[in-house]
Design a protein around this motif. Sequence first.
Motif, PDB file in Angstrom:
ATOM      1  N   LEU A   4       0.817  -1.214   0.000  1.00 15.51           N
ATOM      2  CA  LEU A   4       0.000   0.000   0.000  1.00 15.51           C
ATOM      3  C   LEU A   4       0.849   1.261   0.000  1.00 15.51           C
ATOM      4  O   LEU A   4       0.504   2.254  -0.640  1.00 15.51           O
ATOM      5  CB  LEU A   4      -0.928   0.002   1.216  1.00 15.51           C
ATOM      6  CG  LEU A   4      -2.095  -0.978   1.192  1.00 15.51           C
ATOM      7  CD1 LEU A   4      -2.898  -0.855   2.480  1.00 15.51           C
ATOM      8  CD2 LEU A   4      -3.001  -0.723  -0.011  1.00 15.51           C
ATOM      9  N   ALA A   5       1.951   1.233   0.730  1.00 17.89           N
ATOM     10  CA  ALA A   5       2.820   2.408   0.789  1.00 17.89           C
ATOM     11  C   ALA A   5       3.330   2.769  -0.601  1.00 17.89           C
ATOM     12  O   ALA A   5       3.396   3.950  -0.972  1.00 17.89           O
ATOM     13  CB  ALA A   5       3.986   2.151   1.738  1.00 17.89           C
ATOM     14  N   GLN A   6       3.668   1.755  -1.387  1.00 18.62           N
ATOM     15  CA  GLN A   6       4.108   2.002  -2.762  1.00 18.62           C
ATOM     16  C   GLN A   6       2.987   2.615  -3.597  1.00 18.62           C
ATOM     17  O   GLN A   6       3.208   3.552  -4.366  1.00 18.62           O
ATOM     18  CB  GLN A   6       4.564   0.688  -3.406  1.00 18.62           C
ATOM     19  CG  GLN A   6       5.841   0.110  -2.807  1.00 18.62           C
ATOM     20  CD  GLN A   6       6.232  -1.178  -3.492  1.00 18.62           C
ATOM     21  OE1 GLN A   6       5.410  -2.071  -3.671  1.00 18.62           O
ATOM     22  NE2 GLN A   6       7.483  -1.285  -3.880  1.00 18.62           N
ATOM     23  N   GLU A   7       1.792   2.071  -3.424  1.00 20.06           N
ATOM     24  CA  GLU A   7       0.642   2.572  -4.177  1.00 20.06           C
ATOM     25  C   GLU A   7       0.295   3.995  -3.751  1.00 20.06           C
ATOM     26  O   GLU A   7      -0.031   4.840  -4.592  1.00 20.06           O
ATOM     27  CB  GLU A   7      -0.558   1.644  -3.970  1.00 20.06           C
ATOM     28  CG  GLU A   7      -1.828   2.049  -4.709  1.00 20.06           C
ATOM     29  CD  GLU A   7      -1.745   1.802  -6.202  1.00 20.06           C
ATOM     30  OE1 GLU A   7      -2.776   1.975  -6.870  1.00 20.06           O
ATOM     31  OE2 GLU A   7      -0.664   1.447  -6.705  1.00 20.06           O
ATOM     32  N   PHE A   8       0.363   4.281  -2.469  1.00 15.14           N
ATOM     33  CA  PHE A   8       0.067   5.620  -1.966  1.00 15.14           C
ATOM     34  C   PHE A   8       1.049   6.633  -2.531  1.00 15.14           C
ATOM     35  O   PHE A   8       0.664   7.730  -2.928  1.00 15.14           O
ATOM     36  CB  PHE A   8       0.126   5.633  -0.432  1.00 15.14           C
ATOM     37  CG  PHE A   8      -1.120   5.102   0.230  1.00 15.14           C
ATOM     38  CD1 PHE A   8      -2.016   4.302  -0.462  1.00 15.14           C
ATOM     39  CD2 PHE A   8      -1.388   5.384   1.553  1.00 15.14           C
ATOM     40  CE1 PHE A   8      -3.162   3.810   0.141  1.00 15.14           C
ATOM     41  CE2 PHE A   8      -2.541   4.890   2.170  1.00 15.14           C
ATOM     42  CZ  PHE A   8      -3.424   4.109   1.465  1.00 15.14           C
ATOM     43  N   GLU A  29       0.366   9.932  -4.821  1.00 14.76           N
ATOM     44  CA  GLU A  29       0.635  11.119  -4.006  1.00 14.76           C
ATOM     45  C   GLU A  29      -0.294  11.208  -2.802  1.00 14.76           C
ATOM     46  O   GLU A  29      -0.710  12.288  -2.394  1.00 14.76           O
ATOM     47  CB  GLU A  29       0.538  12.395  -4.860  1.00 14.76           C
ATOM     48  CG  GLU A  29       1.569  12.439  -5.990  1.00 14.76           C
ATOM     49  CD  GLU A  29       1.517  13.739  -6.780  1.00 14.76           C
ATOM     50  OE1 GLU A  29       0.602  14.538  -6.535  1.00 14.76           O
ATOM     51  OE2 GLU A  29       2.396  13.939  -7.623  1.00 14.76           O
ATOM     52  N   TYR A  30      -0.654  10.041  -2.238  1.00 17.25           N
ATOM     53  CA  TYR A  30      -1.372  10.012  -0.968  1.00 17.25           C
ATOM     54  C   TYR A  30      -0.344  10.018   0.158  1.00 17.25           C
ATOM     55  O   TYR A  30       0.829   9.733  -0.052  1.00 17.25           O
ATOM     56  CB  TYR A  30      -2.230   8.745  -0.851  1.00 17.25           C
ATOM     57  CG  TYR A  30      -3.293   8.594  -1.905  1.00 17.25           C
ATOM     58  CD1 TYR A  30      -3.850   9.685  -2.558  1.00 17.25           C
ATOM     59  CD2 TYR A  30      -3.754   7.332  -2.262  1.00 17.25           C
ATOM     60  CE1 TYR A  30      -4.830   9.528  -3.518  1.00 17.25           C
ATOM     61  CE2 TYR A  30      -4.735   7.161  -3.235  1.00 17.25           C
ATOM     62  CZ  TYR A  30      -5.260   8.272  -3.858  1.00 17.25           C
ATOM     63  OH  TYR A  30      -6.225   8.119  -4.821  1.00 17.25           O
TER      64      TYR A  30
END
Length: 250
Positions: free
Chosen positions: A131-135, A139-140
């Motif tokens: 999820l961190a990569q996706e965020f 730019e979340y």
Amino acid sequence: MTGKERREQLLDIGRTLFAERGLDGTSVEEIAAAAGVSKPVVYEHFGGKEGLYAVVVDREFEKLLALVTDSLAEAIHYRGKLEKAALALLEYIEESPDGFRILVRDSHGGTGTGSYASLLSEIAGEVEYVLAQEFDRHEYDDKFAPMYAQMLVGMVALTGQWWLDVRKPKREEVAAHVVNLAWNGLSGLEPRPSLDPRRRRKELERLKKVAAKEEKAAEKVAAKEERAAAKAERAHRKRHPEELNGTQPA
């Protein structure tokens, strides 16, 4: 029977008894009797029922963790990762119900302790990384990744516990509905979720056609109402021509 074969036999018997009765409800005598051996044989291999239980739990823990983490690594698309992870858990439950019952039995949701709780924590760590990569890509704020990881893992885990007993609908359908909620949210739920991308595309095309049809019908209704309003306005003016000239009736 070789020593290795005997050990595996005791593990299989122990898994079944522990799943049914738990550690406290199972005795060394019962394990030995089911295996057709004396109690010293159980002690020789595992030092007692606690040692046997620990090995059973450790094996199930590693098996399920590997299934879920491998599924997260397989898929490229993030929806695919979620689909495979949910399906991996459900497949494990269906194929190893005794192992799953043992993992769940000694876990306490309120305190976050036990084998299942530890397992979910491990899985959440893997999901958090994804999820961190996706965020970052969107730019979340990635500081919320741990919280979202707990949400996703908790949703799948509790659904798995529920499905362990009901076993309906089929695991693929359950996984599709879990992903439907996680991916689309309540406001965008797909009426007929599926793990098959082709079926999803077909369903999306169907929904687009339905939406276009509904929009066209709404436009027709609006046009009809507009014509009716214009007709009523013309009839009103015909009945009251003085309003057009700004005069009042005598």
